[in-house]
Design a protein around this motif. Sequence first.
Motif, PDB file in Angstrom:
ATOM      1  N   TRP A 173       0.817  -1.224   0.000  1.00  0.00           N
ATOM      2  CA  TRP A 173       0.000   0.000   0.000  1.00  0.00           C
ATOM      3  C   TRP A 173       0.839   1.257   0.000  1.00  0.00           C
ATOM      4  O   TRP A 173       0.551   2.217  -0.703  1.00  0.00           O
ATOM      5  N   ARG A 174       1.880   1.251   0.791  1.00  0.00           N
ATOM      6  CA  ARG A 174       2.660   2.477   0.958  1.00  0.00           C
ATOM      7  C   ARG A 174       4.027   2.314   0.328  1.00  0.00           C
ATOM      8  O   ARG A 174       4.705   1.312   0.531  1.00  0.00           O
ATOM      9  N   ALA A 175       4.450   3.290  -0.469  1.00  0.00           N
ATOM     10  CA  ALA A 175       5.795   3.260  -1.029  1.00  0.00           C
ATOM     11  C   ALA A 175       6.796   3.252   0.125  1.00  0.00           C
ATOM     12  O   ALA A 175       6.741   4.125   0.999  1.00  0.00           O
ATOM     13  N   PRO A 176       7.700   2.286   0.166  1.00  0.00           N
ATOM     14  CA  PRO A 176       8.587   2.136   1.331  1.00  0.00           C
ATOM     15  C   PRO A 176       9.434   3.357   1.629  1.00  0.00           C
ATOM     16  O   PRO A 176       9.847   3.564   2.761  1.00  0.00           O
ATOM     17  N   TRP A 177       9.716   4.172   0.613  1.00  0.00           N
ATOM     18  CA  TRP A 177      10.595   5.323   0.849  1.00  0.00           C
ATOM     19  C   TRP A 177       9.845   6.569   1.310  1.00  0.00           C
ATOM     20  O   TRP A 177      10.442   7.582   1.593  1.00  0.00           O
ATOM     21  N   MET A 178       8.513   6.507   1.404  1.00  0.00           N
ATOM     22  CA  MET A 178       7.726   7.691   1.726  1.00  0.00           C
ATOM     23  C   MET A 178       7.240   7.644   3.163  1.00  0.00           C
ATOM     24  O   MET A 178       6.597   6.681   3.574  1.00  0.00           O
ATOM     25  N   LEU A 204      -6.084   6.753   0.967  1.00  0.00           N
ATOM     26  CA  LEU A 204      -5.443   7.036   2.252  1.00  0.00           C
ATOM     27  C   LEU A 204      -4.550   5.895   2.727  1.00  0.00           C
ATOM     28  O   LEU A 204      -3.583   6.117   3.466  1.00  0.00           O
ATOM     29  N   ARG A 205      -4.853   4.680   2.308  1.00  0.00           N
ATOM     30  CA  ARG A 205      -4.027   3.551   2.746  1.00  0.00           C
ATOM     31  C   ARG A 205      -2.606   3.642   2.188  1.00  0.00           C
ATOM     32  O   ARG A 205      -1.691   3.036   2.726  1.00  0.00           O
ATOM     33  N   GLN A 206      -2.431   4.383   1.091  1.00  0.00           N
ATOM     34  CA  GLN A 206      -1.078   4.581   0.571  1.00  0.00           C
ATOM     35  C   GLN A 206      -0.242   5.448   1.512  1.00  0.00           C
ATOM     36  O   GLN A 206       0.981   5.450   1.435  1.00  0.00           O
ATOM     37  N   TYR A 207      -0.920   6.184   2.373  1.00  0.00           N
ATOM     38  CA  TYR A 207      -0.230   6.985   3.386  1.00  0.00           C
ATOM     39  C   TYR A 207      -0.179   6.256   4.728  1.00  0.00           C
ATOM     40  O   TYR A 207       0.193   6.828   5.743  1.00  0.00           O
ATOM     41  N   ARG A 208      -0.600   4.992   4.710  1.00  0.00           N
ATOM     42  CA  ARG A 208      -0.737   4.202   5.935  1.00  0.00           C
ATOM     43  C   ARG A 208      -1.683   4.903   6.906  1.00  0.00           C
ATOM     44  O   ARG A 208      -1.433   5.000   8.105  1.00  0.00           O
ATOM     45  N   SER A 209      -2.773   5.371   6.369  1.00  0.00           N
ATOM     46  CA  SER A 209      -3.811   6.017   7.154  1.00  0.00           C
ATOM     47  C   SER A 209      -5.132   5.305   6.889  1.00  0.00           C
ATOM     48  O   SER A 209      -5.330   4.708   5.825  1.00  0.00           O
ATOM     49  N   ARG A 210      -6.022   5.344   7.849  1.00  0.00           N
ATOM     50  CA  ARG A 210      -7.297   4.630   7.715  1.00  0.00           C
ATOM     51  C   ARG A 210      -8.139   5.239   6.592  1.00  0.00           C
ATOM     52  O   ARG A 210      -8.298   6.451   6.499  1.00  0.00           O
TER      53      ARG A 210
END
Length: 383
Positions: free
Chosen positions: A284-289, A321-327
Amino acid sequence: MENGFFDKVEDNAAVRIWAETTQQEKGDSLTEGYVSELLDFTRVSVTQNNLQEMKEIWAQWDDEAKRLFYCHYGDLPYLLDVKIDERLFRALVQYWNSAYSYFTFGKVDLVPTIEEYTALIRCPKIQVDRIYSKAANGPAFSKRLMNITGMSEQWVTARIKQKGDCRCIPWRHLRDLILAHPDMKKRVDVFALSIYGLVIFPKALGHIDEAVSDIFDRLSKGTTPLLLSWFHSHFWKVEKVSYRVFSENYSPLKELAATPRRDDITEENWTAILQNLQEEDVEWRAPWMVPDEILYRCGDFDWVPLLGVWGAVGYAPLLVLRQYRSRQFTPPTYGLVQCEFVFTGNNYKRRVRKISNAWNQTRRMKKFAANPMATPEYDQWRI
């Protein structure tokens, strides 16, 4: 606000209430029979420019010249070595065009975010809170090239060509400048312009389009130009390739360029993979962000409008939002796709000004991580 830049950070819970209420009141975005202007105006081609000469020039530069480039333009040179899988690219284009699904894979919504592209390029001139805005009455193409290259008006004018519906400058003329210009900073500038024109925003093979010179000339005002690099970062499980976590000196483009790619997957197989992706296949989230806050809205828009090289698009971070590790909660989407338009005709300049003014009032939201990663309301709306 006309006299200053306004940036407001809001509580996640308050934004969620606003978003769900707005969506209930206004309804969904896509109306029946809607056709985007951009579908007819833009053409995606898998035919690539020959980048061998650019690679050779870069290899010949000494460390001082390369440091000068990295200082001003970030990690762009690594794009020269990123292998383009034409079969994957064709499958992506066919998949998205067939259902007007953009970056929706089954039940998974993903988009390249501003923050991800900014982290990918690692360019000091790029600012997330500023956008590229096509100048309504900016300098002429020849004047921009004079500014970038440091050459005379006579030299520039003699080399501008008409290719189809756009004016361009052939790469061979820029190549000669890169090899012979007495000013090393100008060599760096022209080399960067060439990467933007031949790699990031290619239009006519072997030429740099006029629109690209505009975005490059205004780079200090902020722009976020890599689709496949983003794709591989999120779907690494497809090829069983993982990435290191973010650090200040880590370059995701450098690692991507050095990572071997499979070339035995057919276009049909890629299409089948895209159609059958599940949540467990997605990073979901780009590891570098590692963002702490999420830019989600500008001015009176319920999302983030973006001005590109040839047109504008509506970009809704609250959809992903899950790409930001947010609900993930229900986002407002009414009118989102109608925000798309091309830079032609008499009306587009007024719309460009409206979007530019909206960026004077940006709104950010605090992250909120919780399990499950999607609210019940979102799951119901998504179905």
